[in-house]
Design an enzyme around this catalytic site. Structure first.
Site, PDB file in Angstrom:
ATOM      1  N   ALA A  12       0.809  -1.227   0.000  1.00  0.00           N
ATOM      2  CA  ALA A  12       0.000   0.000   0.000  1.00  0.00           C
ATOM      3  C   ALA A  12       0.837   1.270   0.000  1.00  0.00           C
ATOM      4  CB  ALA A  12      -0.941  -0.014   1.207  1.00  0.00           C
ATOM      5  N   ALA A  13       2.107   1.179   0.423  1.00  0.00           N
ATOM      6  CA  ALA A  13       2.951   2.384   0.430  1.00  0.00           C
ATOM      7  C   ALA A  13       3.740   2.523  -0.869  1.00  0.00           C
ATOM      8  CB  ALA A  13       3.923   2.338   1.616  1.00  0.00           C
ATOM      9  N   GLY A  14       3.507   1.610  -1.823  1.00  0.00           N
ATOM     10  CA  GLY A  14       4.260   1.664  -3.080  1.00  0.00           C
ATOM     11  C   GLY A  14       3.603   2.604  -4.081  1.00  0.00           C
ATOM     12  N   GLN A  15       4.175   2.608  -5.270  1.00  0.00           N
ATOM     13  CA  GLN A  15       3.709   3.526  -6.329  1.00  0.00           C
ATOM     14  C   GLN A  15       2.271   3.250  -6.740  1.00  0.00           C
ATOM     15  OE1 GLN A  15       5.971   5.215  -9.520  1.00  0.00           O
ATOM     16  NE2 GLN A  15       7.056   3.259  -9.547  1.00  0.00           N
ATOM     17  N   ASN A 105       9.698 -12.722  -5.781  1.00  0.00           N
ATOM     18  CA  ASN A 105       8.310 -12.429  -5.381  1.00  0.00           C
ATOM     19  C   ASN A 105       7.461 -13.659  -5.068  1.00  0.00           C
ATOM     20  OD1 ASN A 105       8.673  -9.672  -5.594  1.00  0.00           O
ATOM     21  ND2 ASN A 105       7.867  -9.529  -7.687  1.00  0.00           N
ATOM     22  N   GLN A 112       0.651 -15.167   1.767  1.00  0.00           N
ATOM     23  CA  GLN A 112      -0.582 -14.385   1.598  1.00  0.00           C
ATOM     24  C   GLN A 112      -1.774 -15.297   1.292  1.00  0.00           C
ATOM     25  OE1 GLN A 112       0.161 -10.960  -0.912  1.00  0.00           O
ATOM     26  NE2 GLN A 112       1.619 -10.141   0.576  1.00  0.00           N
ATOM     27  N   ASN A 131       3.920  -8.766 -10.031  1.00  0.00           N
ATOM     28  CA  ASN A 131       4.444  -9.615 -11.117  1.00  0.00           C
ATOM     29  C   ASN A 131       5.379 -10.726 -10.669  1.00  0.00           C
ATOM     30  OD1 ASN A 131       3.261  -8.697 -13.522  1.00  0.00           O
ATOM     31  ND2 ASN A 131       4.475  -6.817 -13.401  1.00  0.00           N
ATOM     32  N   ASP A 159      -3.191  -4.437 -20.159  1.00  0.00           N
ATOM     33  CA  ASP A 159      -2.830  -4.817 -21.532  1.00  0.00           C
ATOM     34  C   ASP A 159      -4.010  -4.583 -22.479  1.00  0.00           C
ATOM     35  OD1 ASP A 159      -0.248  -6.064 -20.621  1.00  0.00           O
ATOM     36  OD2 ASP A 159      -1.649  -7.353 -19.567  1.00  0.00           O
ATOM     37  N   ARG A 162      -4.260  -0.914 -23.080  1.00  0.00           N
ATOM     38  CA  ARG A 162      -3.176  -0.487 -23.979  1.00  0.00           C
ATOM     39  C   ARG A 162      -3.500  -0.867 -25.420  1.00  0.00           C
ATOM     40  NH1 ARG A 162       1.546  -2.901 -20.006  1.00  0.00           N
ATOM     41  NH2 ARG A 162       1.960  -0.978 -18.851  1.00  0.00           N
ATOM     42  N   HIS A 187       0.477 -12.283 -18.637  1.00  0.00           N
ATOM     43  CA  HIS A 187       0.836 -10.857 -18.619  1.00  0.00           C
ATOM     44  C   HIS A 187       2.355 -10.794 -18.753  1.00  0.00           C
ATOM     45  CE1 HIS A 187       1.113  -6.666 -17.622  1.00  0.00           C
ATOM     46  NE2 HIS A 187       1.830  -6.913 -16.554  1.00  0.00           N
TER      47      HIS A 187
HETATM   48  P1  NAD Z   1       6.730  -0.361  -5.626  1.00  0.00           P
HETATM   49  O1  NAD Z   1       8.109  -0.886  -5.402  1.00  0.00           O
HETATM   50  O2  NAD Z   1       6.538   1.105  -5.803  1.00  0.00           O
HETATM   51  O3  NAD Z   1       5.792  -0.813  -4.437  1.00  0.00           O
HETATM   52  C1  NAD Z   1       5.738  -2.123  -4.023  1.00  0.00           C
HETATM   53  C2  NAD Z   1       5.397  -2.100  -2.549  1.00  0.00           C
HETATM   54  O4  NAD Z   1       5.229  -3.444  -2.140  1.00  0.00           O
HETATM   55  C3  NAD Z   1       6.521  -1.497  -1.684  1.00  0.00           C
HETATM   56  O5  NAD Z   1       5.981  -0.468  -0.874  1.00  0.00           O
HETATM   57  C4  NAD Z   1       7.009  -2.675  -0.851  1.00  0.00           C
HETATM   58  O6  NAD Z   1       7.402  -2.297   0.454  1.00  0.00           O
HETATM   59  C5  NAD Z   1       5.769  -3.554  -0.826  1.00  0.00           C
HETATM   60  N1  NAD Z   1       6.041  -4.959  -0.571  1.00  0.00           N
HETATM   61  C6  NAD Z   1       7.096  -5.710  -0.938  1.00  0.00           C
HETATM   62  N2  NAD Z   1       6.980  -6.944  -0.436  1.00  0.00           N
HETATM   63  C7  NAD Z   1       5.812  -6.994   0.234  1.00  0.00           C
HETATM   64  C8  NAD Z   1       5.144  -7.994   0.994  1.00  0.00           C
HETATM   65  N3  NAD Z   1       5.675  -9.208   1.137  1.00  0.00           N
HETATM   66  N4  NAD Z   1       3.976  -7.681   1.558  1.00  0.00           N
HETATM   67  C9  NAD Z   1       3.433  -6.457   1.419  1.00  0.00           C
HETATM   68  N5  NAD Z   1       4.030  -5.456   0.751  1.00  0.00           N
HETATM   69  C10 NAD Z   1       5.197  -5.728   0.168  1.00  0.00           C
HETATM   70  O7  NAD Z   1       6.133  -1.178  -6.865  1.00  0.00           O
HETATM   71  P2  NAD Z   1       4.824  -0.825  -7.703  1.00  0.00           P
HETATM   72  O8  NAD Z   1       5.193   0.057  -8.845  1.00  0.00           O
HETATM   73  O9  NAD Z   1       3.722  -0.413  -6.794  1.00  0.00           O
HETATM   74  O10 NAD Z   1       4.513  -2.276  -8.358  1.00  0.00           O
HETATM   75  C11 NAD Z   1       4.073  -3.344  -7.559  1.00  0.00           C
HETATM   76  C12 NAD Z   1       3.980  -4.623  -8.376  1.00  0.00           C
HETATM   77  O11 NAD Z   1       2.982  -4.506  -9.387  1.00  0.00           O
HETATM   78  C13 NAD Z   1       5.275  -4.996  -9.111  1.00  0.00           C
HETATM   79  O12 NAD Z   1       5.487  -6.390  -9.028  1.00  0.00           O
HETATM   80  C14 NAD Z   1       4.976  -4.604 -10.532  1.00  0.00           C
HETATM   81  O13 NAD Z   1       5.773  -5.308 -11.463  1.00  0.00           O
HETATM   82  C15 NAD Z   1       3.526  -4.974 -10.628  1.00  0.00           C
HETATM   83  N6  NAD Z   1       2.755  -4.398 -11.725  1.00  0.00           N
HETATM   84  C16 NAD Z   1       1.847  -5.203 -12.353  1.00  0.00           C
HETATM   85  C17 NAD Z   1       1.082  -4.702 -13.383  1.00  0.00           C
HETATM   86  C18 NAD Z   1       0.092  -5.568 -14.115  1.00  0.00           C
HETATM   87  O14 NAD Z   1      -0.436  -5.126 -15.137  1.00  0.00           O
HETATM   88  N7  NAD Z   1      -0.229  -6.774 -13.674  1.00  0.00           N
HETATM   89  C19 NAD Z   1       1.227  -3.374 -13.771  1.00  0.00           C
HETATM   90  C20 NAD Z   1       2.153  -2.579 -13.114  1.00  0.00           C
HETATM   91  C21 NAD Z   1       2.912  -3.111 -12.073  1.00  0.00           C
HETATM   92  C1  LMR Z   2       3.356  -3.296 -16.808  1.00  0.00           C
HETATM   93  O1  LMR Z   2       2.871  -4.001 -17.693  1.00  0.00           O
HETATM   94  O2  LMR Z   2       3.462  -2.062 -16.925  1.00  0.00           O
HETATM   95  C2  LMR Z   2       3.791  -3.939 -15.519  1.00  0.00           C
HETATM   96  O3  LMR Z   2       3.620  -5.311 -15.575  1.00  0.00           O
HETATM   97  C3  LMR Z   2       5.159  -3.546 -15.098  1.00  0.00           C
HETATM   98  C4  LMR Z   2       6.216  -4.207 -15.925  1.00  0.00           C
HETATM   99  O4  LMR Z   2       7.113  -4.837 -15.355  1.00  0.00           O
HETATM  100  O5  LMR Z   2       6.167  -4.088 -17.150  1.00  0.00           O
END
Ligand code: NAD
Ligand code: LMR
Length: 329
Positions: A12-15, A105, A112, A131, A159, A162, A187
């Site tokens: 929840a604190a991530g991007q 990951n 979980q 991911n 996707d 996009r 994905h």
């Molecule tokens: P980020 O690094 O900004 O944030 C990830 C957060 O997850 C961090 O705050 C971290 O502390 C936390 N974290 C790590 N391990 C954890 C755990 N075990 N339990 C709870 N929290 C945990 O990354 P982001 O940009 O928010 O991306 C998160 C994920 O989403 C990445 O794996 C990214 O590749 C994926 N993503 C998927 C898609 C999709 O289309 N499926 C799109 C974009 C990003």
């Molecule tokens: C995306 O599609 O933007 C995400 O899955 C992040 C990545 O690693 O490409």
């Protein structure tokens, strides 16, 4: 006032978390008359940052936000969860494929899954974003005994969005004119955005965009490589568009799909379209207003589409093999 829906968001604190929480709390997920309780899960080192996000949520004075639980304890974080959005995990860096993250990951999702099974509400539904999301979803599902497989989803809606955006630009129409666009498979860079069944204002895309070379070539590779292109441009992976797609996914799974259309989401295969039973693969899905969903049957799959789908499914099989130690037998 209706009872609150409890939404768990990991990472929840991530991007993505930052782009997601405020939209959920303001009613962007379940509508303007549905209160939500947010269970925000983070790892210990990120709890201070999460504290700041919680302060900001409180400072928004959202009328629909009935409460916030911020925790690094999974049993607390998944308590009474009706929807769990599993975002928390490490994103890839430039030059990596998403499956390169499995070693880092994958194990997150075993714990979980167990915590979901032990603590979530009876009707919990789980959307995996972190991911490689298909295989992380597979791990979660297999470590969550008692939660039916049809409650697990992995996100391919970004996707789909996009792909629609690329087709709309090429056809010179608004993106809302594009329908019936399915992402098949993983994905990942093998995903198949199926333009052969897609429509532009009810006309077949292949009749409107008279450029098969572009459709088979640049269109597919642009969608497959869009995540990498964003990482190269931003220096960080997509966040706002990913959060938006997570909201689109949950909304699509809670509301009736428009007549004749479908949406893309990775679900547990029952063997549809020759996809191995038990794999989490993206397929065309329709949903009823009560949340009951089904894979759309009978979509035309020509030889080109068949080979593309098989390529992506084959990668899913390999990923499943690579994490076999995380899947209880
Ligand atoms: P980020 O690094 O900004 O944030 C990830 C957060 O997850 C961090 O705050 C971290 O502390 C936390 N974290 C790590 N391990 C954890 C755990 N075990 N339990 C709870 N929290 C945990 O990354 P982001 O940009 O928010 O991306 C998160 C994920 O989403 C990445 O794996 C990214 O590749 C994926 N993503 C998927 C898609 C999709 O289309 N499926 C799109 C974009 C990003
Ligand atoms: C995306 O599609 O933007 C995400 O899955 C992040 C990545 O690693 O490409």
């Amino acid at each position: 006032m209706k009872d609150s829906i409890t939404v768990t968001i990991t990472g929840a604190a991530g991007q993505i978390g930052y782009a997601l929480l405020f939209r959920i709390a303001s009613g962007g997920l379940f509508g303007p008359d549905q209160p939500v309780h947010l269970n925000l899960v983070e790892i210990e080192p990120a709890m201070k940052a999460l504290e700041g996000t919680v302060m900001e949520l409180n400072d928004c004075a959202f009328p629909l936000l009935s409460g916030i639980t911020a925790t690094s304890d999974l049993d607390v974080g998944f308590q009474n969860s009706n929807w769990a959005l599993l975002v928390g995990s490490v994103p890839r860096k430039a030059g990596m494929e998403r499956k390169d993250l499995l070693g880092i990951n994958g194990k997150i999702f075993t714990l979980q899954g167990e915590a979901l099974a032990a603590n979530a509400a009876d009707d919990v539904r789980v959307l995996v974003v972190g991911n490689p999301c298909n295989t992380n979803c597979l791990i979660t599902m297999n470590n969550a005994p008692g939660i039916p497989s049809e409650r697990f989803f992995a996100m391919t809606r970004l996707d789909e969005n996009r792909a629609k955006s690329q087709l709309a630009a090429k056809a010179g129409v608004h993106v809302s004119a594009i329908s019936n666009l399915c992402i098949w498979g993983n994905h990942s860079a093998t995903q198949y955005p199926d333009y052969t069944n897609a429509l532009v204002d009810k006309n077949r895309v292949v009749d409107v965009i008279d450029d098969e070379e572009w459709l088979r070539g640049e269109f597919i590779s642009t969608v497959q490589q869009r995540g990498a292109a964003i990482i190269n441009a931003r220096g960080a992976s997509s966040a706002a568009s990913a959060a938006n797609a997570a909201i689109d996914t949950v909304r699509s799974l809670c509301n009736a799909t428009p007549e004749g259309d479908w949406t893309s989401v990775a679900v547990c295969s029952e063997g549809q379209y020759g996809i191995d039973k038990g794999l989490i693969a993206s397929m065309p899905v329709r949903c009823e207003s009560d949340g009951v969903w089904s894979v759309v049957e009978g979509v035309d799959i020509d030889d080109f589409s068949k080979s593309k789908i098989e390529e992506s499914v084959s990668e899913l099989r390999e990923e499943r093999e690579a994490v076999s130690d995380l899947i209880p037998s």
